[in-house]
Write an enzyme that holds these catalytic residues in place. Structure first.
Site, PDB file in Angstrom:
ATOM      1  N   THR A  37       0.851  -1.189   0.000  1.00  0.00           N
ATOM      2  CA  THR A  37       0.000   0.000   0.000  1.00  0.00           C
ATOM      3  C   THR A  37       0.886   1.237   0.000  1.00  0.00           C
ATOM      4  O   THR A  37       1.941   1.267   0.630  1.00  0.00           O
ATOM      5  CB  THR A  37      -1.057  -0.026   1.137  1.00  0.00           C
ATOM      6  OG1 THR A  37      -2.101   0.879   0.797  1.00  0.00           O
ATOM      7  CG2 THR A  37      -0.486   0.354   2.490  1.00  0.00           C
TER       8      THR A  37
ATOM      9  N   CYS B  45      -3.299   7.752   7.701  1.00  0.00           N
ATOM     10  CA  CYS B  45      -3.903   6.419   7.588  1.00  0.00           C
ATOM     11  C   CYS B  45      -2.979   5.382   8.240  1.00  0.00           C
ATOM     12  O   CYS B  45      -1.797   5.621   8.422  1.00  0.00           O
ATOM     13  CB  CYS B  45      -4.085   6.031   6.127  1.00  0.00           C
ATOM     14  SG  CYS B  45      -5.278   7.036   5.240  1.00  0.00           S
TER      15      CYS B  45
ATOM     16  N   HIS C 167      -5.974  -0.934   4.794  1.00  0.00           N
ATOM     17  CA  HIS C 167      -5.543   0.472   4.790  1.00  0.00           C
ATOM     18  C   HIS C 167      -6.706   1.340   5.293  1.00  0.00           C
ATOM     19  O   HIS C 167      -7.584   1.691   4.523  1.00  0.00           O
ATOM     20  CB  HIS C 167      -5.161   0.832   3.336  1.00  0.00           C
ATOM     21  CG  HIS C 167      -4.671   2.233   3.134  1.00  0.00           C
ATOM     22  ND1 HIS C 167      -3.790   2.557   2.121  1.00  0.00           N
ATOM     23  CD2 HIS C 167      -4.935   3.402   3.758  1.00  0.00           C
ATOM     24  CE1 HIS C 167      -3.540   3.864   2.151  1.00  0.00           C
ATOM     25  NE2 HIS C 167      -4.222   4.396   3.135  1.00  0.00           N
TER      26      HIS C 167
END
Lengths: 162, 207
Positions: free
Chosen positions: A24, A30, A47
């Site tokens: 990711t 995040c 995520h």
């Protein structure tokens, strides 16, 4: 070993097995959550963007929130053959990207995201084996399902492994 | 980023926003010219309403290094504004501003950060004041926050912190030119619920 890199977008998750890697890109506030079963070498990466789904109406993407995303990820890992009792987790992200005006409380959702992820994992009895969270830098992560290692890349091609 | 709220925007409304962008950016470009003491030309801005993922793709990629200035807008039409420079343009600006201070053109220093923050401040400030003059609305910007990092990390964090995770975002895309050198900037306006309608209403467009 011949492996594929599978990319997970924001608010998404994916479960796969060795020798593949799940990737990711550009985690800021995040948090990336990697869950792994060492024996079967099955694992998943989630995520999340926000800590808590309860203040929102309909949840269209469970992967967006820590409280809905972590159970969704763990269930998917179990469905693919990972065993809950063997799972451990590694976390990366939750940075405070912006600075200025000497105000350290400004834009700090990252800390809340990390706390919510820890709580959600705790509720499911999943141990956190390692984490690289907080700070002020964005992170790209590669979850190696062959070894269970998480490789973290930050700006300027700096690498860490947890 | 301008959120769509509950209404579908007419093409007339989007045209009006594009014109707002044009006027705002024109004002910003002349501020930049004054600050840098050089002639600055501007390409006609484009305005588009896009979801987050597409914006990232248009600017570069999740891991592309950018400088980002973040400001809240308070007043009659509250929201958030962002100004993003790509890495090359950031160093180009710093080089032409700070040449004599021996600033590095490969590394972000505290002096460079402070200079870029001020440029972003001036650009967004003059953009917002042009909109305020045009619409007669009272708009005030707060002290800027700054980040120099991966685009995906910076943009997602801005959107999340401002509470825009569901809706499309208005991106006004601009290029400034200094001589033959291009300075690429991306300007975003995220309007709080009701703000966009108030903005369009002030321009005499009903939505």
């Amino acid at each position: 070993m011949e492996y594929k890199d599978i990319t997970v977008g924001i608010a998404g998750y994916h479960v796969d097995r060795s020798p593949n890697r799940i990737v990711t890109l550009g985690l800021g506030s995040c948090v990336g959550i990697c869950v792994y079963d060492q024996q079967t070498r099955i694992g998943g990466l989630l995520h999340i963007m926000l800590p808590d789904s309860s203040q929102f109406g309909e949840v269209k993407k469970p992967g967006k929130f820590a409280d809905t995303g972590v159970p969704a990820l763990v269930e998917e890992v179990a469905r693919e053959g990972g065993r809950l009792s063997r799972l451990f987790a590694k976390l990366a992200g939750g940075a405070q990207m912006f600075s200025g005006n000497g105000d350290s409380s400004a834009l700090n959702i990252g800390t809340r995201n990390v706390a919510a992820v820890r709580q959600a994992l705790g509720r499911m009895g999943i141990r956190i084996a390692a984490e690289d969270v907080g700070g002020s830098q964005g992170r790209t992560i590669f979850f190696d399902l062959n070894t269970g290692q998480v490789i973290i890349r930050t700006m300027g091609n700096n690498y860490r492994v947890i | 980023m301008i959120s769509l709220e509950d209404t579908e925007f007419s093409s007339q409304a989007l045209d009006a926003l594009r014109e707002v962008g044009n006027i705002g950016m024109g004002n910003a470009a002349s501020s930049l010219a004054q600050l840098m003491n050089v002639r600055i030309d501007m390409a006609v801005p484009t305005a588009s309403l896009l979801p987050f993922e597409e914006i990232v793709e248009m600017i570069g990629g999740m891991e592309e290094v950018v400088a980002c200035v973040y400001m809240k807008v308070l007043g009659d039409a509250p929201g958030t504004v962002l100004y993003i420079f790509d890495e090359e343009s950031t160093y180009r600006i710093l080089h032409s501003l700070l040449e004599t201070c021996g600033v590095s053109s490969q590394m972000m220093t505290p002096l460079g950060e402070s200079a870029i923050k001020e440029i972003g401040n001036v650009l967004t400030g003059s953009f917002i004041s042009a909109i305020a003059t045009l619409t007669g609305l009272s708009l005030i910007t707060t002290v800027p926050l700054f980040s120099f990092d991966m685009l995906g990390a910076v943009l997602s964090t801005s959107l999340i912190e401002s509470g825009y995770t569901e809706k499309d975002v208005l991106m006004i895309d601009t290029s400034f030119f200094q001589g033959r050198q291009e300075i690429k900037g991306h300007f975003f306006l995220f309007a709080d619920p009701g703000s966009l309608n108030r903005l369009l209403g002030a321009l005499g467009i009903s939505v």
